[in-house]
Design a protein around this motif. Structure first.
Motif, short mmCIF file in Angstrom:
data_model
loop_
_atom_site.label_atom_id
_atom_site.label_comp_id
_atom_site.label_asym_id
_atom_site.label_seq_id
_atom_site.Cartn_x
_atom_site.Cartn_y
_atom_site.Cartn_z
N VAL A 157 24.61 24.23 43.73
CA VAL A 157 23.51 25.38 43.25
C VAL A 157 22.79 25.18 41.94
CG1 VAL A 157 25.23 26.84 44.67
CG2 VAL A 157 25.68 26.42 42.05
N MET A 158 22.84 23.82 41.69
CA MET A 158 22.08 23.74 40.39
C MET A 158 20.51 24.27 40.34
SD MET A 158 23.67 21.72 38.20
CE MET A 158 22.54 20.75 37.16
N MET A 378 31.01 28.98 50.74
CA MET A 378 29.86 29.19 49.41
C MET A 378 28.45 28.69 49.80
SD MET A 378 28.38 26.62 47.38
CE MET A 378 29.15 25.23 47.61
N LEU A 379 28.36 27.80 50.55
CA LEU A 379 26.80 27.48 50.98
C LEU A 379 26.38 28.60 51.75
CD1 LEU A 379 27.45 23.73 51.87
CD2 LEU A 379 26.28 24.86 49.81
N ALA A 421 23.50 41.64 47.31
CA ALA A 421 23.10 40.45 46.72
C ALA A 421 23.00 39.37 47.84
CB ALA A 421 23.93 40.09 45.39
N ILE A 422 24.26 39.37 48.60
CA ILE A 422 24.45 38.45 49.53
C ILE A 422 23.12 38.39 50.53
CG2 ILE A 422 25.75 37.51 51.78
CD1 ILE A 422 28.11 38.39 49.96
N ASP A 427 20.80 30.26 52.36
CA ASP A 427 21.61 29.63 53.34
C ASP A 427 21.32 28.17 52.74
OD1 ASP A 427 23.18 28.14 54.69
OD2 ASP A 427 22.45 29.04 56.63
N LEU A 428 22.51 27.68 51.93
CA LEU A 428 22.38 26.32 51.42
C LEU A 428 23.27 25.43 52.41
CD1 LEU A 428 22.87 26.99 47.65
CD2 LEU A 428 20.89 26.89 48.96
N SER A 429 23.32 25.67 53.37
CA SER A 429 24.49 24.84 54.53
C SER A 429 23.67 23.32 54.49
CB SER A 429 24.43 25.51 55.71
OG SER A 429 25.07 26.80 55.68
N ALA A 430 22.30 23.28 54.37
CA ALA A 430 21.68 21.95 54.54
C ALA A 430 21.84 20.86 53.55
CB ALA A 430 20.41 22.25 55.19
#
Length: 435
Positions: A157-158, A378-379, A421-422, A427-430
């Protein structure tokens, strides 16, 4: 009478009028201005350093990227990024500091994080709700946000959350350790030291210290930091008891017998609204006292998981920093359901405890942050289950206390804000696997 080649010369008496005086003053000012400008420009030449170009685009999906940046920083599509260039000379640095002085009621929010999946899940939601309240009236005063990541390597998440990475004291905490917050004071110290070298890192007149398990419900309102009579504020934790007979010997020892335990505040390092200058003075003491506790097994056992909070309170007292310590419902910072039934005057909700609903001894609904510890959660943040509707008398929570209408409304508002917010989070799954 003077003698000249053509004979005696006559010296006329001088006549200096007001016009002559005015002319002399004007000439002096012009010469002074030209001379001063030449000196400043010469200094600019002597201190010349490379200038990094910054590209700015405004519109949907706008980005700001520096040519030497590690990653792009995403900004809102209707935002404006102002850029000034300079070569580092004292002259231009002085001008830049005047130009960039933040407004007195502006706030730079910070929080620390070890970067595990559990904390990153909470961090993403907290930052998402922060961005929601930035759009509310007063949200324009929330001018800076930094996650201080005490971790050996970057996490997923940087690029999403503005992040400063600090080198951890305990690298093993990248995987697991029993007390990761032992790194927190040192991590904040690293950020303070970096900001001392680069004052532009500080985006507000106040610094607001947070935890990752907060939900922003509305903007925090700060007084004018440049008013010397204005006082920052913090939250009162009723389980912090420095004057308790069991705690007193440790309070005296850790303060080198310089502080009466009765004047040590019952707070912790978050949430706290404090001036940067005061924070910079408190943090070294906080770091030192935390290290002293960690080196003493008896102190660790007695002060337990809140020991770093006690270290903060002792540091405040040693530095003689005065903050207003507030309790719900009048705390301007947080409320903690289900212990607190309503938001009250607070800007945020802190879900330090779970909230489980029971009807006839059967669980009918739960919110428990400890259920969300996986990388997948989390992702790709899942939408959270809302409390059952409508409220019904007779429900109780896990400790047998009733689910009042007030508490039910508070939980409904909190989970609703988190889901809002969600719904806006990517989606950071990749993302690549951690190494």
């Amino acid at each position: 009478m003077m003698q000249g080649r053509r004979g005696p010369s006559r010296v006329e008496p001088s006549r200096i009028t007001g016009y002559h005086k005015a002319g002399a003053i004007v000439i002096g000012l012009v010469c002074g201005y030209c001379f001063g400008g030449a000196v400043m420009e010469t200094a600019d030449v002597l201190f010349a350093t490379p200038v990094t170009a910054t590209s700015v685009s405004l519109g949907a999906g706008a980005t700001v990227a520096g040519s030497g940046a590690k990653a792009e920083a995403k900004v809102a599509g209707n935002s404006i990024h102002s850029v000034i260039t300079g070569n580092g000379s004292p002259y231009q640095n002085f001008q830049g500091r005047i130009m960039t002085k933040p407004g007195g009621n502006t706030i730079h929010s910070i929080f620390t994080c070890g970067g595990d999946f559990y904390q990153d899940f909470q961090s993403r939601i907290m930052y998402g709700t922060y961005k929601l309240v930035q759009q509310m009236p007063g949200g324009e005063r929330l001018t800076g946000f930094t996650r201080i990541l005490h971790r050996m390597k970057p996490d997923e998440v940087m690029d999403e959350i503005p992040t400063f990475r600090a080198d951890p004291l305990h690298p093993k905490c990248d995987e697991w350790c029993d007390f990761p917050v032992a790194d927190r004071p040192n991590a904040v110290k690293q950020w303070i030291d970096a900001a001392a070298k680069d004052p532009g890192m500080i985006k507000g007149a106040w610094v607001l210290l947070l935890e990752c398990d907060y939900v922003w419900m509305r903007p925090v309102q700060a007084p004018d930091a440049y008013d010397s009579t204005a006082i920052g504020f913090q939250f009162m934790f009723d389980y912090i008891m420095p004057a308790h007979p069991d705690a007193v010997p440790y309070m005296k020892s850790l303060s080198d017998n310089r502080i009466d335990p009765k004047i040590i505040p019952r707070s912790g390092p978050a949430p706290v609204l404090i001036r940067y200058t005061d924070l910079a003075g408190v943090v070294p003491e906080w770091e030192r006292i935390t290290a002293k506790i960690e080196a003493d097994p008896k102190a660790v056992k007695q002060l337990d998981w809140v020991r770093e909070m006690y270290a903060w309170d002792i540091a405040l007292a040693l530095r003689n920093v005065t903050l207003v310590t507030e309790s719900p419902p009048h705390s301007r910072l947080i409320a903690q359901p289900p212990h607190d039934l309503q938001l009250g005057d607070a800007a945020m909700l802190h879900y330090t405890w779970g909230t489980l609903y029971f009807e006839n001894k059967k669980e009918i609904w739960r919110w428990e942050k400890r259920d969300y510890t996986s990388r997948e959660q989390m992702l790709k943040l899942p939408m959270l289950r809302m409390p059952p509707q409508p409220w019904k008398a007779g429900w109780v929570i896990q400790d047998g206390l009733p689910v009042t209408k007030e508490l039910h409304d508070t939980m409904t508002a909190m989970i609703g804000q988190m889901n809002h917010a969600i719904s806006k989070m990517p989606d950071l799954s990749a993302a690549p696997q951690r190494t």
